[in-house]
Design an enzyme around this catalytic site. Structure first.
Site, PDB file in Angstrom:
ATOM      1  N   ARG A 139       0.742  -0.406  -0.266  1.00 15.02           N
ATOM      2  CA  ARG A 139      -0.017  -0.229  -0.166  1.00 15.02           C
ATOM      3  C   ARG A 139       1.091   1.337  -0.310  1.00 15.02           C
ATOM      4  O   ARG A 139       2.709   0.971   0.526  1.00 15.02           O
ATOM      5  CB  ARG A 139      -1.157  -0.336   1.076  1.00 15.02           C
ATOM      6  N   LYS A 164      -2.186  -2.648   8.337  1.00 16.48           N
ATOM      7  CA  LYS A 164      -2.798  -3.163   7.984  1.00 16.48           C
ATOM      8  C   LYS A 164      -3.301  -3.918   8.903  1.00 16.48           C
ATOM      9  O   LYS A 164      -2.708  -5.261   9.243  1.00 16.48           O
ATOM     10  CB  LYS A 164      -3.817  -3.629   7.007  1.00 16.48           C
ATOM     11  N   HIS A 270      -3.460   3.014  -5.185  1.00 17.51           N
ATOM     12  CA  HIS A 270      -4.194   1.452  -5.261  1.00 17.51           C
ATOM     13  C   HIS A 270      -3.753   0.622  -5.888  1.00 17.51           C
ATOM     14  O   HIS A 270      -3.965  -0.301  -5.863  1.00 17.51           O
ATOM     15  CB  HIS A 270      -5.013   1.515  -3.915  1.00 17.51           C
ATOM     16  N   ARG A 273      -1.411  -1.984  -6.427  1.00 16.43           N
ATOM     17  CA  ARG A 273      -1.416  -2.932  -5.635  1.00 16.43           C
ATOM     18  C   ARG A 273      -1.894  -4.325  -6.563  1.00 16.43           C
ATOM     19  O   ARG A 273      -2.445  -5.471  -6.135  1.00 16.43           O
ATOM     20  CB  ARG A 273      -2.502  -2.817  -4.223  1.00 16.43           C
ATOM     21  N   HIS A 296      -3.273  -9.671   3.576  1.00 13.70           N
ATOM     22  CA  HIS A 296      -4.956 -10.681   3.479  1.00 13.70           C
ATOM     23  C   HIS A 296      -4.791 -11.419   4.493  1.00 13.70           C
ATOM     24  O   HIS A 296      -4.573 -12.558   4.574  1.00 13.70           O
ATOM     25  CB  HIS A 296      -5.849 -10.918   1.918  1.00 13.70           C
ATOM     26  N   TYR A 305      -9.267 -10.877  -7.172  1.00 15.35           N
ATOM     27  CA  TYR A 305      -8.561 -11.116  -8.856  1.00 15.35           C
ATOM     28  C   TYR A 305      -8.534 -11.493  -9.123  1.00 15.35           C
ATOM     29  O   TYR A 305      -8.695 -11.337 -10.891  1.00 15.35           O
ATOM     30  CB  TYR A 305      -7.251 -10.638  -7.616  1.00 15.35           C
TER      31      TYR A 305
END
Length: 323
Positions: A139, A164, A270, A273, A296, A305
């Protein structure tokens, strides 16, 4: 004997946030929505209010202000933090909230050609930062917050700290960025030496490290890889420091590059990414590997994706193309 005055509510909120090491961005957002909540209810003190008032405010955000679902969630998180951590009041489950619509959209992805077009219109530090975002899946703020010690050239990996969800992870260090990064570090070190010579050179340290290691903030390994071109006053400590590059300067550079390249997609930092993940899956890499590189928590987040890969009729060949 006069008792010390109790801090104002919003000052208590700030203090509680800083004790938990939340980012300055989170602090500003939480303070904004807590203040807005109080004003919405005619400046009543939150201790005099509860679930009904929270429900009314959140519904107001969704219906009257028509905010995005993510904005409504931030407001809810701010209020839950206020009641649990600051006021120390337990709230029952809040139901029957008018929810802001969360549109189901696929992520915007640049093609490989479009990534090259964007990169070709960037130079200097911006080119290197954007190359890293695409080449490692970071990110934007993860890339800007990189410290010297987080780069491992021998193992060709980057350690991303406190990402995150307050978790660390490791991702790849693209070979193409190694030499430019070494050159960047030389420039950064020269700048750091100049700062030290002028009585500066300290950098913000995570958590309580500054108290544990009083001189660590001036050590080379803790410096930002991408320092700002000027020193500034830290809004929390009021110390003059050199922070990392301002995120909006990179965002503006990428937006301009996308426009001048004639790419008609709503893409930005973003998007790189998203492109990283999609292109890895196109190359046949396992989705679990991509999940780990992206950081994630749930593989379902990464699986979006695969839907991007199936665009154009889920991979089905059109009958028109058989003629």
């Amino acid at each position: 004997m006069t008792l010390p005055q109790k801090p104002r509510l919003l000052d208590q909120v700030r203090q509680s946030i800083r004790l938990r090491h939340f980012s300055l961005k989170t602090e500003k957002s939480y303070v904004y929505y807590i203040r807005d909540f109080i004003l919405f209810h005619q400046k009543r003190h939150p201790s005099e209010m509860g679930v009904d008032e929270i429900r009314a405010y959140l519904s107001h955000l969704a219906v009257e202000r028509q905010v995005a679902a993510s904005t409504q969630n931030v407001a809810l998180s701010a209020l839950l933090f206020l009641y649990k951590q600051v006021l120390e009041l337990e709230l029952p489950y809040i139901d029957n909230i008018e929810r802001a619509n969360r549109p189901k959209r696929l992520p915007v992805v640049f093609t490989r050609t479009e990534v090259k077009q964007v990169l070709s219109r960037l130079d200097g530090m911006n080119h290197l930062i954007v190359s890293l975002l695409y080449g490692s899946g970071m990110r934007l703020m993860e890339g800007l917050r990189l410290r010297v010690k987080d780069l491992d050239f021998e193992y060709r990996q980057i350690t991303i700290r406190d990402a995150k969800g307050h978790k660390d992870r490791v991702t790849m260090l693209p070979t193409a960025t190694i030499e430019p990064l070494k050159l960047q570090l030389q420039k950064t070190q020269q700048l750091h030496q100049q700062d030290l010579g002028m009585g500066y050179g300290a950098v913000e340290l995570p958590y309580a490290l500054a108290r544990k290691y009083p001189n660590a903030d001036k050590e080379w390994k803790w410096q930002f890889v991408f320092p700002s071109w000027k020193r500034s006053v830290d809004p929390r400590s009021q110390q003059i420091r050199r922070h990392h590059v301002y995120e909006q300067s990179v965002q503006r550079a990428v937006k301009k590059a996308v426009q001048t390249a004639g790419i008609h997609k709503h893409g930005g930092c973003h998007t790189l990414r998203h492109s990283f993940a999609t292109h890895l899956l196109e190359d046949g890499y396992d989705i679990r590997t991509v999940q780990e590189l992206l950081g994630h928590k749930d593989v379902k987040t990464t699986m979006i994706y695969t839907h991007v890969l199936n665009q154009g009729g889920r991979g089905v060949r059109s009958p028109l193309d058989s003629y």
